[in-house]
Design an enzyme around this catalytic site. Structure first.
Site, PDB file in Angstrom:
ATOM      1  CG  HIS A 248     -87.627  15.051 -22.611  1.00  0.00           C
ATOM      2  ND1 HIS A 248     -87.527  16.373 -22.241  1.00  0.00           N
ATOM      3  CD2 HIS A 248     -87.478  15.011 -23.958  1.00  0.00           C
ATOM      4  CE1 HIS A 248     -87.350  17.105 -23.324  1.00  0.00           C
ATOM      5  NE2 HIS A 248     -87.313  16.304 -24.388  1.00  0.00           N
ATOM      6  CD  GLU A 305     -84.885  11.110 -30.534  1.00  0.00           C
ATOM      7  OE1 GLU A 305     -84.189  10.112 -30.760  1.00  0.00           O
ATOM      8  OE2 GLU A 305     -84.527  12.257 -30.759  1.00  0.00           O
TER       9      GLU A 305
HETATM   10  N1  COA Z   1     -83.234   4.255 -19.495  1.00  0.00           N
HETATM   11  C1  COA Z   1     -82.649   3.903 -18.335  1.00  0.00           C
HETATM   12  N2  COA Z   1     -82.277   4.785 -17.390  1.00  0.00           N
HETATM   13  C2  COA Z   1     -82.551   6.076 -17.645  1.00  0.00           C
HETATM   14  C3  COA Z   1     -83.170   6.509 -18.817  1.00  0.00           C
HETATM   15  C4  COA Z   1     -83.527   5.538 -19.763  1.00  0.00           C
HETATM   16  N3  COA Z   1     -84.107   5.872 -20.912  1.00  0.00           N
HETATM   17  N4  COA Z   1     -83.308   7.838 -18.785  1.00  0.00           N
HETATM   18  C5  COA Z   1     -82.767   8.248 -17.635  1.00  0.00           C
HETATM   19  N5  COA Z   1     -82.301   7.184 -16.944  1.00  0.00           N
HETATM   20  C6  COA Z   1     -81.653   7.181 -15.635  1.00  0.00           C
HETATM   21  C7  COA Z   1     -80.367   7.968 -15.689  1.00  0.00           C
HETATM   22  O1  COA Z   1     -79.280   7.124 -16.060  1.00  0.00           O
HETATM   23  C8  COA Z   1     -80.257   8.472 -14.294  1.00  0.00           C
HETATM   24  O2  COA Z   1     -79.753   7.428 -13.494  1.00  0.00           O
HETATM   25  P1  COA Z   1     -78.554   7.665 -12.442  1.00  0.00           P
HETATM   26  O3  COA Z   1     -79.073   8.714 -11.521  1.00  0.00           O
HETATM   27  O4  COA Z   1     -78.372   6.327 -11.861  1.00  0.00           O
HETATM   28  O5  COA Z   1     -77.393   8.148 -13.282  1.00  0.00           O
HETATM   29  C9  COA Z   1     -81.715   8.689 -13.884  1.00  0.00           C
HETATM   30  O6  COA Z   1     -82.491   7.897 -14.750  1.00  0.00           O
HETATM   31  C10 COA Z   1     -82.194  10.109 -14.000  1.00  0.00           C
HETATM   32  O7  COA Z   1     -81.942  10.549 -15.305  1.00  0.00           O
HETATM   33  P2  COA Z   1     -82.339  11.996 -15.760  1.00  0.00           P
HETATM   34  O8  COA Z   1     -81.571  12.998 -14.975  1.00  0.00           O
HETATM   35  O9  COA Z   1     -83.812  12.130 -15.787  1.00  0.00           O
HETATM   36  O10 COA Z   1     -81.842  11.947 -17.255  1.00  0.00           O
HETATM   37  P3  COA Z   1     -81.147  13.098 -18.082  1.00  0.00           P
HETATM   38  O11 COA Z   1     -81.946  14.343 -17.983  1.00  0.00           O
HETATM   39  O12 COA Z   1     -79.721  13.161 -17.757  1.00  0.00           O
HETATM   40  O13 COA Z   1     -81.252  12.464 -19.525  1.00  0.00           O
HETATM   41  C11 COA Z   1     -82.108  11.620 -21.482  1.00  0.00           C
HETATM   42  C12 COA Z   1     -82.340  12.619 -20.353  1.00  0.00           C
HETATM   43  C13 COA Z   1     -83.128  11.875 -22.577  1.00  0.00           C
HETATM   44  C14 COA Z   1     -80.695  11.826 -22.046  1.00  0.00           C
HETATM   45  C15 COA Z   1     -82.258  10.183 -20.895  1.00  0.00           C
HETATM   46  O14 COA Z   1     -83.564  10.024 -20.388  1.00  0.00           O
HETATM   47  C16 COA Z   1     -81.917   9.119 -21.924  1.00  0.00           C
HETATM   48  O15 COA Z   1     -80.750   8.787 -22.095  1.00  0.00           O
HETATM   49  N6  COA Z   1     -82.948   8.555 -22.628  1.00  0.00           N
HETATM   50  C17 COA Z   1     -82.677   7.563 -23.640  1.00  0.00           C
HETATM   51  C18 COA Z   1     -82.220   8.212 -24.925  1.00  0.00           C
HETATM   52  C19 COA Z   1     -83.344   8.934 -25.625  1.00  0.00           C
HETATM   53  O16 COA Z   1     -84.439   8.425 -25.755  1.00  0.00           O
HETATM   54  N7  COA Z   1     -83.030  10.125 -26.121  1.00  0.00           N
HETATM   55  C20 COA Z   1     -83.985  10.959 -26.829  1.00  0.00           C
HETATM   56  C21 COA Z   1     -84.383  12.123 -26.002  1.00  0.00           C
HETATM   57  S1  COA Z   1     -85.657  13.080 -26.773  1.00  0.00           S
END
Ligand code: COA
Length: 368
Positions: A248, A305
């Protein structure tokens, strides 16, 4: 000249004041107008949180009846507007229909119209897809119960309506997430409410925001049994894919809404742990372990989700409709943010750092 700092993704940037909800990412708490989500979900129907957002207070019994009647009338108006335009329903994607249906609202439409249209259009899309007749709303029913009835075409038990209510209440509002921000940007230009809601719905359609629950179920199907969860998660991460329903932007602990939805689901399902829930817990635990190993500095835990997927599945709502059902609730948040932005906000207009080629030749001196 010093280059300005660029806040990619606006993470941590505070762009407005709001009285609608407080999201505490470190503590894992969400409250709507000061009331914890744990107390609201499962205790009040959707109408109540809509009115809480609109008016600042939970309604009393008479107020709730008025809110219920207002949403009932709005569903009836939406049905009357949509029924002669059945061609609109023939789109492959429920979110595309939602955008289109909300766009048919007049500029003078209010929050109830948006909620009524979202519910009627979502149900209509499923019915049309299954080759079934659209069902007219029953305006005297509570909103959640009628939404489920219109899309299922069968009677809905009180338990099922209560579960959907718990879900709609839990996700109605959540700070300055991407779709709410899109709605507020649109409101800040002086645009009308339907335009702001359509902007919000459009932003909600992406898999990184509102679109994860369907893929969460696809993942559970692919895993199949709890013992296979660790290997599955490891393989997905090794292939560079994201684990849906995990992580998140704001929460650094498990999303409080995941607890609330899991609780609602457990109450609905009664004694024992159904195999699907056991599988989900195994996948969540494996994902948490593997993500911690891969990103030790970033706590990536289950988000709303993950359990949305299980809850909507328990209500037999078809997967392609999941994000639209999310939108049915979140339109309440969009509408409240619309009002707040119009009252207190300023035109939202950030800046970008230009990094393209610099022109050295005046256009009139260039040979064409
Ligand atoms: N699975 C695998 N890797 C993940 C991840 C996940 N669910 N969520 C984050 N990461 C990775 C990112 O790719 C990033 O890696 P990098 O530095 O190598 O690029 C690292 O963890 C840090 O990510 P972060 O900055 O915390 O994520 P964000 O704030 O950009 O994104 C989300 C937040 C929600 C978009 C992301 O966690 C995600 O894509 N989750 C899956 C989709 C989802 O469940 N969406 C509903 C949200 S309510």
């Amino acid at each position: 000249m010093n280059e300005p700092r660029v806040f990619e993704g606006l993470e941590g940037v505070v762009v407005a004041r709001t009285q609608l909800s407080e999201v505490d990412g470190e503590g894992g708490r969400l409250s709507v107008r000061g009331l914890p989500i744990e107390d609201l979900a499962g205790s009040v129907p959707f109408e109540a949180i809509w009115m809480l957002l609109e008016q600042g207070l939970l309604p009393d019994a008479a107020g709730l009846a008025e809110g219920q009647a207002a949403l009932g009338r709005a569903r009836r108006r939406a049905h009357a507007a949509l029924s002669p335009r059945l061609a609109l329903l023939a789109v492959p994607d429920a979110m595309a229909l939602l955008r289109t249906a909300l766009s048919t609202l007049p500029a003078t439409a209010g929050p109830a119209d948006a909620l009524g249209m979202a519910a009627v259009a979502s149900a209509a899309w499923v019915r049309a897809r299954q080759g079934e007749q659209l069902l007219a709303p029953e305006p005297g029913l509570p909103h959640a119960q009628d939404l489920l009835r219109m899309l299922r075409g069968a009677d809905v038990s009180e338990r099922e309506a209560r579960l959907l209510d718990a879900y709609l209440v839990t996700v109605a509002e959540h700070g300055f997430n991407a779709s709410t921000f899109a709605a507020r940007v649109t409101a800040s230009t002086g645009a009308d409410l339907p335009s702001a809601v359509v902007a919000g719905v459009a932003a909600l359609s992406g898999p990184l925001h509102g679109g994860a629950p369907g893929p969460v179920l696809d993942m559970l199907d692919a895993v199949g049994e709890p013992a296979r969860a660790p290997a599955y998660v490891r393989a997905e991460l090794a292939a560079g894919r994201r684990i849906m329903g995990m992580g998140h932007r704001v929460y650094r602990v498990r999303d409080p809404r995941a607890f609330v939805l899991e609780r609602a689901l457990r109450e609905f399902q009664g004694e024992g742990t159904p195999p699907r829930l056991a599988l989900a817990r195994a996948v969540e635990a494996a994902a948490e372990r593997e993500l911690t190993l891969k990103y030790p500095a970033r706590a990536l835990r289950a988000n709303v989700e993950f359990y949305t997927a299980l809850l909507l599945e328990a209500l037999a709502i078809p997967r392609p409709l999941f994000t639209a059902i999310f939108a049915c609730a979140r339109c309440a948040g969009f509408a409240a943010h619309y009002a707040e932005q119009r009252q207190t906000g300023r035109l939202i207009r950030p800046a970008a750092l230009y990094v393209g080629p610099k022109s050295t030749v005046a256009i009139r001196d260039r040979p064409i």
